[in-house]
Write a protein that holds these residues in place. Structure first.
Motif, mmCIF file in Angstrom:
data_model
loop_
_atom_site.group_PDB
_atom_site.id
_atom_site.type_symbol
_atom_site.label_atom_id
_atom_site.label_comp_id
_atom_site.label_asym_id
_atom_site.label_seq_id
_atom_site.Cartn_x
_atom_site.Cartn_y
_atom_site.Cartn_z
ATOM 1 N N GLY A 1 -36.044 4.584 2.517
ATOM 2 C CA GLY A 1 -36.763 4.289 3.872
ATOM 3 C C GLY A 1 -38.236 4.989 3.573
ATOM 4 O O GLY A 1 -38.401 5.812 2.785
ATOM 5 N N GLN A 2 -38.968 4.507 4.595
ATOM 6 C CA GLN A 2 -40.389 5.121 4.644
ATOM 7 C C GLN A 2 -40.842 5.263 6.113
ATOM 8 O O GLN A 2 -40.408 4.700 6.987
ATOM 9 C CB GLN A 2 -41.390 4.131 3.557
ATOM 10 N N PHE A 3 -42.028 6.048 5.971
ATOM 11 C CA PHE A 3 -42.798 6.226 7.287
ATOM 12 C C PHE A 3 -44.027 5.376 7.357
ATOM 13 O O PHE A 3 -44.771 5.761 6.320
ATOM 14 C CB PHE A 3 -42.800 7.871 7.577
ATOM 15 N N GLU B 1 -40.193 -3.517 1.452
ATOM 16 C CA GLU B 1 -38.495 -3.873 0.993
ATOM 17 C C GLU B 1 -37.720 -2.741 1.525
ATOM 18 O O GLU B 1 -36.657 -2.889 1.330
ATOM 19 C CB GLU B 1 -38.507 -3.805 -0.589
ATOM 20 N N ASN B 2 -38.187 -1.553 2.167
ATOM 21 C CA ASN B 2 -37.334 -0.681 2.723
ATOM 22 C C ASN B 2 -37.235 -0.849 4.075
ATOM 23 O O ASN B 2 -38.118 -1.395 4.900
ATOM 24 C CB ASN B 2 -38.025 0.515 2.285
ATOM 25 N N SER B 3 -36.292 0.089 4.647
ATOM 26 C CA SER B 3 -36.375 0.331 5.976
ATOM 27 C C SER B 3 -37.593 1.301 6.346
ATOM 28 O O SER B 3 -38.292 1.970 5.726
ATOM 29 C CB SER B 3 -35.117 0.985 6.347
ATOM 30 N N ILE B 4 -38.051 1.072 7.600
ATOM 31 C CA ILE B 4 -39.367 1.591 8.160
ATOM 32 C C ILE B 4 -39.272 2.333 9.229
ATOM 33 O O ILE B 4 -38.612 1.704 10.300
ATOM 34 C CB ILE B 4 -40.658 0.563 7.613
ATOM 35 N N VAL C 1 -35.848 -1.707 11.181
ATOM 36 C CA VAL C 1 -37.234 -1.349 11.492
ATOM 37 C C VAL C 1 -37.052 -0.472 12.758
ATOM 38 O O VAL C 1 -36.464 -0.793 13.881
ATOM 39 C CB VAL C 1 -38.192 -2.489 11.994
ATOM 40 N N ILE C 2 -37.754 0.710 12.902
ATOM 41 C CA ILE C 2 -37.717 1.565 14.064
ATOM 42 C C ILE C 2 -39.156 1.950 14.440
ATOM 43 O O ILE C 2 -40.030 2.200 13.751
ATOM 44 C CB ILE C 2 -37.247 3.146 13.608
#
Length: 222
Positions: free
Chosen positions: A107-109, A123-126, A144-145
């Motif tokens: 995941g990433q921010f 390609e990651n959740s964000i 996605v958040i």
């Protein structure tokens, strides 16, 4: 002399009360000292952070986060206003979600708002710490958040991931696509005018995208 920093807690979060008269470098030093002393007390909890007492620039906020990270094992998932009841309910769900991302997938921010037709692809959740304005878009292979408002477009679950979702503090999208399923509101988004905000999650049920109020119990089903 008043303390440069006072630490208080609220559900799923901690609040820093900063003395507005103290030099900022002294405040950073005291933040480091206090979190170092309380390292064992806080442990590796995931929490939201509220900063009160003085206004900080984005770069100053980052320095505060760095001071906490360097002197504790805490995971700060977002910066919010402690007294906003909507934020507090959203945080409860985000704590659960953040733990899932950390344990199950990359995941990433992204800190900042997307505007002027900006696009993020990953390609990651964000987790986005800001708003997604009309004309802008997030293209994501996973979840996605958005810790803000979704007024533009989001494409999630692009790799065929089952159970992908899109969550936002304010949900007024131009368009959402999750996997092969599309959602477009019947009326034009009226972003920015709602007096009461309710966090929502978009997910696929019965071969269509539905929007539901976001709760910790609901996220536990993902």
């Amino acid at each position: 002399m008043k303390d440069a920093v006072m630490i208080k807690s609220f559900p799923n979060g901690i609040s820093l009360h900063l003395n507005e008269e103290q030099p900022f470098e002294d405040i950073l030093e005291e933040i480091g000292s206090k979190f170092s002393e309380a390292r064992n007390f806080f442990g590796k909890a995931s929490m939201a952070l509220s900063i009160e007492g003085r206004a900080l620039s984005a770069s100053d906020e980052i320095r505060v986060l760095d001071a906490i990270k360097s002197n504790s094992d805490l995971q700060i998932i977002c910066i919010v206003g402690k007294d906003d009841s909507t934020n507090k309910n959203f945080i409860k769900a985000l704590v659960h979600m953040e733990k899932k991302l950390a344990s199950n997938e990359d995941g990433q921010f992204f800190k900042g708002s997307l505007k002027n037709k900006e696009v993020i692809e990953t390609e990651n959740s964000i987790i986005v710490l800001g708003d997604v304005y009309p004309g802008s878009a997030i293209i994501c292979a996973r979840n996605v958040i958005i810790l803000g408002g979704l007024y533009g477009e989001v494409y999630a679950g692009g790799n065929g991931m089952e159970g992908a979702f899109v969550a936002a503090l304010e949900m007024e999208p131009e368009r959402i696509k999750i996997g092969d399923f599309k959602y477009k509101p019947n009326t034009k988004s009226k972003w920015g005018i709602h007096p009461k905000v309710q966090p929502k999650i978009a997910c696929v049920k019965n071969n269509r995208i539905v929007l539901e109020p976001l709760t910790k119990d609901l996220l536990s089903t993902f």
